[in-house]
Design a protein around this motif. Sequence first.
Motif, PDB file in Angstrom:
ATOM      1  N   ALA B  19       0.823  -1.194  -0.157  1.00  0.00           N
ATOM      2  CA  ALA B  19       0.003   0.031   0.133  1.00  0.00           C
ATOM      3  C   ALA B  19       0.966   1.272   0.006  1.00  0.00           C
ATOM      4  O   ALA B  19       0.517   2.223  -0.816  1.00  0.00           O
ATOM      5  CB  ALA B  19      -0.835   0.223   1.020  1.00  0.00           C
ATOM      6  N   ALA B  20       1.933   1.188   0.961  1.00  0.00           N
ATOM      7  CA  ALA B  20       2.769   2.299   1.032  1.00  0.00           C
ATOM      8  C   ALA B  20       3.576   2.749  -0.264  1.00  0.00           C
ATOM      9  O   ALA B  20       3.334   3.944  -0.896  1.00  0.00           O
ATOM     10  CB  ALA B  20       3.751   2.290   2.031  1.00  0.00           C
ATOM     11  N   PHE B  21       4.067   1.691  -1.002  1.00  0.00           N
ATOM     12  CA  PHE B  21       4.738   1.997  -2.186  1.00  0.00           C
ATOM     13  C   PHE B  21       3.836   2.418  -3.449  1.00  0.00           C
ATOM     14  O   PHE B  21       4.234   3.335  -4.104  1.00  0.00           O
ATOM     15  CB  PHE B  21       5.701   0.667  -2.506  1.00  0.00           C
ATOM     16  CG  PHE B  21       6.891   0.520  -1.845  1.00  0.00           C
ATOM     17  CD1 PHE B  21       7.931   1.465  -1.539  1.00  0.00           C
ATOM     18  CD2 PHE B  21       6.848  -0.883  -1.189  1.00  0.00           C
ATOM     19  CE1 PHE B  21       8.866   1.241  -0.667  1.00  0.00           C
ATOM     20  CE2 PHE B  21       8.131  -1.073  -0.303  1.00  0.00           C
ATOM     21  CZ  PHE B  21       9.168  -0.028   0.068  1.00  0.00           C
ATOM     22  N   ILE B  25       4.611   5.818  -5.039  1.00  0.00           N
ATOM     23  CA  ILE B  25       4.741   5.969  -6.606  1.00  0.00           C
ATOM     24  C   ILE B  25       3.629   6.776  -7.288  1.00  0.00           C
ATOM     25  O   ILE B  25       3.976   7.459  -8.077  1.00  0.00           O
ATOM     26  CB  ILE B  25       4.577   4.404  -7.271  1.00  0.00           C
ATOM     27  CG1 ILE B  25       6.120   3.725  -6.709  1.00  0.00           C
ATOM     28  CG2 ILE B  25       4.706   4.439  -8.723  1.00  0.00           C
ATOM     29  CD1 ILE B  25       5.877   2.157  -7.044  1.00  0.00           C
ATOM     30  N   GLY B  26       2.429   6.704  -6.734  1.00  0.00           N
ATOM     31  CA  GLY B  26       1.318   7.351  -7.617  1.00  0.00           C
ATOM     32  C   GLY B  26       1.799   8.911  -7.371  1.00  0.00           C
ATOM     33  O   GLY B  26       1.568   9.584  -8.081  1.00  0.00           O
ATOM     34  N   ALA B  27       2.153   9.475  -5.967  1.00  0.00           N
ATOM     35  CA  ALA B  27       2.302  10.581  -5.759  1.00  0.00           C
ATOM     36  C   ALA B  27       3.565  11.126  -6.508  1.00  0.00           C
ATOM     37  O   ALA B  27       3.351  12.263  -7.117  1.00  0.00           O
ATOM     38  CB  ALA B  27       2.541  10.735  -4.207  1.00  0.00           C
ATOM     39  N   ALA B  28       4.392  10.301  -6.627  1.00  0.00           N
ATOM     40  CA  ALA B  28       5.694  10.764  -7.355  1.00  0.00           C
ATOM     41  C   ALA B  28       5.502  10.949  -9.086  1.00  0.00           C
ATOM     42  O   ALA B  28       5.936  11.874  -9.662  1.00  0.00           O
ATOM     43  CB  ALA B  28       6.676   9.779  -7.161  1.00  0.00           C
ATOM     44  N   SER B  29       4.426  10.156  -9.353  1.00  0.00           N
ATOM     45  CA  SER B  29       4.062  10.298 -10.744  1.00  0.00           C
ATOM     46  C   SER B  29       3.163  11.324 -11.153  1.00  0.00           C
ATOM     47  O   SER B  29       2.996  11.867 -12.418  1.00  0.00           O
ATOM     48  CB  SER B  29       3.313   8.722 -11.243  1.00  0.00           C
ATOM     49  OG  SER B  29       2.000   8.893 -10.641  1.00  0.00           O
ATOM     50  N   VAL B  34       8.273  12.952  -2.584  1.00  0.00           N
ATOM     51  CA  VAL B  34       7.558  11.834  -1.548  1.00  0.00           C
ATOM     52  C   VAL B  34       8.790  11.355  -0.756  1.00  0.00           C
ATOM     53  O   VAL B  34      10.101  11.125  -1.161  1.00  0.00           O
ATOM     54  CB  VAL B  34       7.076  10.469  -2.235  1.00  0.00           C
ATOM     55  CG1 VAL B  34       6.581   9.825  -1.160  1.00  0.00           C
ATOM     56  CG2 VAL B  34       6.121  11.070  -3.277  1.00  0.00           C
ATOM     57  N   SER B  35       8.691  11.512   0.682  1.00  0.00           N
ATOM     58  CA  SER B  35       9.981  10.710   1.335  1.00  0.00           C
ATOM     59  C   SER B  35       9.031   9.794   2.371  1.00  0.00           C
ATOM     60  O   SER B  35       8.149   9.880   2.820  1.00  0.00           O
ATOM     61  CB  SER B  35      10.546  11.968   2.316  1.00  0.00           C
ATOM     62  OG  SER B  35       9.538  12.507   3.317  1.00  0.00           O
ATOM     63  N   MET B  36       9.622   8.587   2.577  1.00  0.00           N
ATOM     64  CA  MET B  36       9.404   7.456   3.469  1.00  0.00           C
ATOM     65  C   MET B  36      10.303   7.518   4.301  1.00  0.00           C
ATOM     66  O   MET B  36      11.451   7.169   4.316  1.00  0.00           O
ATOM     67  CB  MET B  36       9.304   6.266   2.431  1.00  0.00           C
ATOM     68  CG  MET B  36       8.159   6.128   1.316  1.00  0.00           C
ATOM     69  SD  MET B  36       8.270   4.684   0.214  1.00  0.00           S
ATOM     70  CE  MET B  36       7.152   3.423   1.351  1.00  0.00           C
ATOM     71  N   ILE B 107      10.946   0.506  -8.325  1.00  0.00           N
ATOM     72  CA  ILE B 107      10.235   1.777  -8.880  1.00  0.00           C
ATOM     73  C   ILE B 107      10.218   3.058  -8.271  1.00  0.00           C
ATOM     74  O   ILE B 107      10.448   4.105  -8.876  1.00  0.00           O
ATOM     75  CB  ILE B 107       8.744   1.073  -9.334  1.00  0.00           C
ATOM     76  CG1 ILE B 107       8.852  -0.056 -10.159  1.00  0.00           C
ATOM     77  CG2 ILE B 107       8.052   2.231 -10.190  1.00  0.00           C
ATOM     78  CD1 ILE B 107       7.529  -0.836 -10.323  1.00  0.00           C
ATOM     79  N   ALA B 108       9.662   2.830  -7.011  1.00  0.00           N
ATOM     80  CA  ALA B 108       9.752   4.182  -6.297  1.00  0.00           C
ATOM     81  C   ALA B 108      10.973   4.765  -6.078  1.00  0.00           C
ATOM     82  O   ALA B 108      11.029   6.058  -6.463  1.00  0.00           O
ATOM     83  CB  ALA B 108       9.120   3.925  -4.497  1.00  0.00           C
TER      84      ALA B 108
END
Lengths: 158, 158, 158
Positions: B19-21, B25-29, B34-36, B107-108
């Motif tokens: 879910a997190a990744f 990825i969605g937000a980066a795209s 994004v920072s985790m 990918i992230a």
Amino acid sequence: MAEKMTLIMFSGDMDKALAAFNLAIGAASIGMEVSMFFTFWGLNVIKKNEGAIKSKGIMRKMLNFMNRGGAKRLGLSRFHMFGMGKWMMGKLMKETRSPSPQELMTIAHQAGVKFIACTNSMATMGIGKDAFIPEVDTYGGVATYLADAKDGRINLFI
Amino acid sequence: MAEKMTLIMFSGDMDKALAAFNLAIGAASIGMEVSMFFTFWGLNVIKKNEGAIKSKGIMRKMLNFMNRGGAKRLGLSRFHMFGMGKWMMGKLMKETRSPSPQELMTIAHQAGVKFIACTNSMATMGIGKDAFIPEVDTYGGVATYLADAKDGRINLFI
Amino acid sequence: MAEKMTLIMFSGDMDKALAAFNLAIGAASIGMEVSMFFTFWGLNVIKKNEGAIKSKGIMRKMLNFMNRGGAKRLGLSRFHMFGMGKWMMGKLMKETRSPSPQELMTIAHQAGVKFIACTNSMATMGIGKDAFIPEVDTYGGVATYLADAKDGRINLFI
């Protein structure tokens, strides 16, 4: 424009669903625009209560049987004790006239809370739109969530 | 300036990591920064897959053996069933061509998502930087997280 | 006006409480206004350590016995292993001189973090104000939380 709240409902636990619906109803009642994004085990919360979901392949059948879902069937995140914790919690909630997850879901929907089912999780788990209650407003993925959350004053992952 | 999203990855569960990744990825795209922030059990997600981590003292050795981690070894938060749930989920994901946590992590990272490992948790658990994959960009504590989250449009605890 | 952070403490797990208090203290130390809203199992974190809570009815008595709570009694969300995981974690934390949840709670309170106990959960579980530590500042429901969170820069559900 109304202030927004978004909730990602990842969990399928009854107690977390109660917390989420109470937050959603509270926010809607003070004029906020609320959307709940149901994903993974959270999809169980918005499944129909009646019977098994048709799905292809033995593993999906098993997974969907274990996740029959429906707001009536949710367990607790703690003290589940083969259903006893849930039964106790149910009795206590009745005694104190606290509404059930199902009742809260109806109240939330009537208060204008938007229910979104995650299409990615649906694809992986092999479940179609017919598995869900009619209150589901939208079917969408991460992009749908992000569009709401970017303008959210309160965004929670539950 | 790009809009920010921060994710605290507290959990080491495979499903929550997925879910997190996917969110990252969605937000980066869509151009978000994004920072985790990986802390506690979440450190397992960014550990190397190979072998045990060297640590001092029998308890740390035990703890680190139980938390061998690596994105390949993560279990589910539910229906783990001694690994069977994970195996089933893995098969379903392959069938639907859903990427694995490891693939999503790559990918992230390529999409520019920043990986931060929590130095406080590392100290308590007795693990050094050599335990982690090279994709980890930063080592930092609460202050590092807060500096990002204060300007975050979306901040989640997973 | 100071920037705000709000934390919903839904979980009663020791590890999540550690994470929450560390975040709260970190935010308070850079001048943020922090409020922690304790609900459901999270109420266990702010219960007094001494003995059982008086409550009516056999089921509430059982529920409250299982949830005796107090920051000393919290278990881990993972590897609890009938208390052994907790004991190991406690030893490791002592070795690395990491403060216990109780110590962090005191530090947080002294740093000005506001503790709010959820009155809805209290009603369902049949517990009164006398069950809680004196550090609890406010007793309130969803509306109390939302009033804070609407202006929060960082809002997390833990």
